[in-house]
Design an enzyme around this catalytic site. Structure first.
Site, mmCIF file in Angstrom:
data_model
loop_
_atom_site.group_PDB
_atom_site.id
_atom_site.type_symbol
_atom_site.label_atom_id
_atom_site.label_comp_id
_atom_site.label_asym_id
_atom_site.label_seq_id
_atom_site.Cartn_x
_atom_site.Cartn_y
_atom_site.Cartn_z
ATOM 1 N N HIS A 47 -2.834 19.799 -12.193
ATOM 2 C CA HIS A 47 -1.859 18.724 -12.400
ATOM 3 C C HIS A 47 -1.175 18.924 -13.738
ATOM 4 O O HIS A 47 -1.446 19.869 -14.466
ATOM 5 C CB HIS A 47 -2.525 17.352 -12.281
ATOM 6 C CG HIS A 47 -3.622 17.119 -13.274
ATOM 7 N ND1 HIS A 47 -4.876 17.645 -13.146
ATOM 8 C CD2 HIS A 47 -3.640 16.412 -14.418
ATOM 9 C CE1 HIS A 47 -5.628 17.263 -14.156
ATOM 10 N NE2 HIS A 47 -4.897 16.520 -14.949
ATOM 11 N N GLU A 75 -10.336 12.879 -13.657
ATOM 12 C CA GLU A 75 -9.473 11.990 -14.424
ATOM 13 C C GLU A 75 -8.910 10.881 -13.543
ATOM 14 O O GLU A 75 -8.166 11.146 -12.607
ATOM 15 C CB GLU A 75 -8.314 12.783 -15.032
ATOM 16 C CG GLU A 75 -8.749 13.994 -15.847
ATOM 17 C CD GLU A 75 -7.571 14.802 -16.361
ATOM 18 O OE1 GLU A 75 -6.426 14.306 -16.308
ATOM 19 O OE2 GLU A 75 -7.790 15.937 -16.808
ATOM 20 N N HIS A 87 -0.356 21.165 -28.420
ATOM 21 C CA HIS A 87 -0.685 19.814 -27.970
ATOM 22 C C HIS A 87 -2.207 19.720 -27.945
ATOM 23 O O HIS A 87 -2.853 20.468 -27.238
ATOM 24 C CB HIS A 87 -0.093 19.663 -26.556
ATOM 25 C CG HIS A 87 -0.258 18.340 -25.926
ATOM 26 N ND1 HIS A 87 0.743 17.407 -25.884
ATOM 27 C CD2 HIS A 87 -1.306 17.785 -25.283
ATOM 28 C CE1 HIS A 87 0.332 16.346 -25.241
ATOM 29 N NE2 HIS A 87 -0.912 16.540 -24.870
ATOM 30 N N HIS A 125 -2.758 21.680 -16.223
ATOM 31 C CA HIS A 125 -4.144 22.112 -16.402
ATOM 32 C C HIS A 125 -5.008 21.776 -15.197
ATOM 33 O O HIS A 125 -4.636 20.977 -14.340
ATOM 34 C CB HIS A 125 -4.754 21.519 -17.686
ATOM 35 C CG HIS A 125 -5.034 20.049 -17.645
ATOM 36 N ND1 HIS A 125 -6.261 19.533 -17.973
ATOM 37 C CD2 HIS A 125 -4.275 18.990 -17.321
ATOM 38 C CE1 HIS A 125 -6.224 18.219 -17.868
ATOM 39 N NE2 HIS A 125 -5.035 17.864 -17.467
ATOM 40 N N TYR A 165 4.540 6.539 -18.520
ATOM 41 C CA TYR A 165 3.723 7.650 -19.012
ATOM 42 C C TYR A 165 4.614 8.873 -19.186
ATOM 43 O O TYR A 165 5.443 9.170 -18.320
ATOM 44 C CB TYR A 165 2.600 7.918 -18.001
ATOM 45 C CG TYR A 165 1.699 9.056 -18.381
ATOM 46 C CD1 TYR A 165 1.069 9.082 -19.619
ATOM 47 C CD2 TYR A 165 1.473 10.104 -17.492
ATOM 48 C CE1 TYR A 165 0.243 10.132 -19.964
ATOM 49 C CE2 TYR A 165 0.641 11.145 -17.823
ATOM 50 C CZ TYR A 165 0.027 11.163 -19.061
ATOM 51 O OH TYR A 165 -0.790 12.209 -19.393
HETATM 52 FE FE LIG Z 1 -5.259 15.818 -16.939
#
Ligand SMILES: [Fe+2]
Length: 418
Positions: free
Chosen positions: A357, A327, A278, A321, A336
């Site tokens: 998160h 963010e 990804h 991560h 989402y």
């Molecule tokens: Fe993130």
């Protein structure tokens, strides 16, 4: 319609208003006043330099002193706890509220005085701004509608912004918002740092992500309205007000490369893996405001649009991560793909620097067991405003966060070693 990103545009609402061959002739046509609006320092390198020349009925300098209207700095909270935070969408106001009065600051990073950082706010408006305009000295403004169109009147033309479009009003450009659908809600991002620009494409090549030709700038437009007009200015975190003896939208012609624009997010040319793993979400960067450190953004506007996922032997949703960048995420419509619930259109989430998160348990279980056929994530449009500066939540935001967001990462089963 004028298209391109930061090209040099020239437009006149009345033939003959735009001077040729010089910016500030001794006597502009019709007695218009010539005025330069600088978006960068005069001496910025040519590739960075942005300015526009305006030819208007009266100079913008003609206004009474501003009086303090509201101290938004006082709404700043002390540094928040390092917890992840998430918010439900706002409701509609009880009384008619225009766009400007409805803007509710949620997150701040950086410092308006240091020309750094950003503010992320929401709006939920039910009345037109009538004889009232706003000018932001603290940064350029990115408008992200979720519901209801916005008619944005500016000194440099009028534009209509639909949900799934975003619009930008440069720092210092007077503007007002009217609501053709009667009400509108969405997000507002104030970028205090370097101007948003398209990211470099590196090995991607000359095409892809947001294409310059899809940024639409409006032709010159003006109104000759001599009613009293309130002008509210945001300056170093405070709101100031004054009253003009006329409409501020009296620019008859302009030329330059600093102008409002609208961009249709469905035009974004999304890139992704065609083999495995990804990519970092920077692959979805629509616009970037660089800091003084190469590669470290003051603010990136990042889009998660509908896209095909084809990676083999790959956990396809965004991975777990912790990030040195901070963010702030919003949702324009749909769902989402990293969360099974709790993040609704118009809602907001914050994962500050080094806050772990990623997917919630339900999403992790589903994606870990999914058969990896080509699959289209077609749920809608989410976005992120990622900054190198940690965000502070406003007092309102801290008092209205969801109480149980941490539960999204509870109950993960322990890995079993052989
Ligand atoms: Fe993130």
């Amino acid at each position: 319609m004028l298209t391109g990103f930061a090209n040099h545009f020239a437009t006149e609402a009345v033939p003959g208003a735009l001077p040729h061959g010089r910016n500030s002739p001794q006597r502009p046509a019709f007695g218009l006043y010539a005025e330069q609006l600088s978006g960068t320092a005069f001496t910025a390198p040519r590739s960075e330099n942005r300015r526009t020349w305006l030819y208007r009925l009266r100079p913008s300098a003609a206004h009474p002193p501003y009086r303090l209207a509201l101290d938004l700095v006082a709404n700043h909270a002390p540094p928040p706890p390092p917890n992840r935070l998430r918010w439900d969408p706002r409701g509609w106001p009880d009384a008619p509220t225009d766009f400007h009065d409805s803007v509710l600051p949620m997150l701040h990073c950086g410092d308006a005085e240091a020309l750094t950082g950003a503010m992320v706010a929401t709006y939920a408006a039910t009345a037109d701004m009538d004889a009232r305009a706003f000018v932001n000295a603290d940064g350029e403004t990115l408008l992200i509608p979720v519901e209801g169109r916005l008619d944005v009147l500016t000194e440099l033309g009028r534009m209509t912004v639909h949900p799934r479009e975003v619009a930008c009003v440069p720092r210092g450009v007077r503007h007002a918002v009217r609501l053709p659908d009667g009400r509108a809600r969405g997000y507002l991002v104030e970028n205090r740092g370097a101007l948003f620009r398209l990211p470099d494409l590196g090995p991607i090549g000359a095409n892809g992500l947001a294409n310059p030709r899809d940024f639409v700038t409006s032709p010159a437009w003006f109104e000759d309205d001599e009613r009293p007009y309130e002008l509210v200015q945001k300056f170093m975190g405070k709101l100031w007000t004054t009253t003009l003896d006329r409409s501020p939208f009296d620019v008859v012609a302009w030329h330059g490369n600093l102008a409002p624009w609208v961009y249709d997010l469905t035009r974004f040319n999304t890139m992704g893996t065609v083999s495995y793993d990804h990519p970092d979400p920077s692959i979805y960067t629509v616009l970037t405001s660089p800091s003084d450190t190469p590669g470290r953004a003051n603010a990136d506007f990042v889009l998660f649009p509908p896209r095909w996922l084809v990676g083999e032997d790959t956990f396809r949703p965004p991975w777990f991560h912790r990030n040195v960048m901070s963010e702030a995420m919003g949702l324009i419509d749909g769902q989402y793909d990293a969360k099974a619930g709790g993040f609704a259109p118009g809602g907001l989430s914050l994962h500050n620097l080094m806050s772990g998160h990623g997917p919630d348990v339900a999403t992790w279980e589903k994606a870990s067991a999914a058969e990896l056929k080509p699959h289209k994530v077609d749920g809608g449009y989410a976005f992120m405003v990622e900054s190198c500066w940690p965000y502070r939540a406003t007092e309102y935001a801290l008092n209205h966060a969801q109480p149980d967001y941490d539960a999204a990462w509870a109950d993960f089963p322990k890995a079993v070693l052989p």
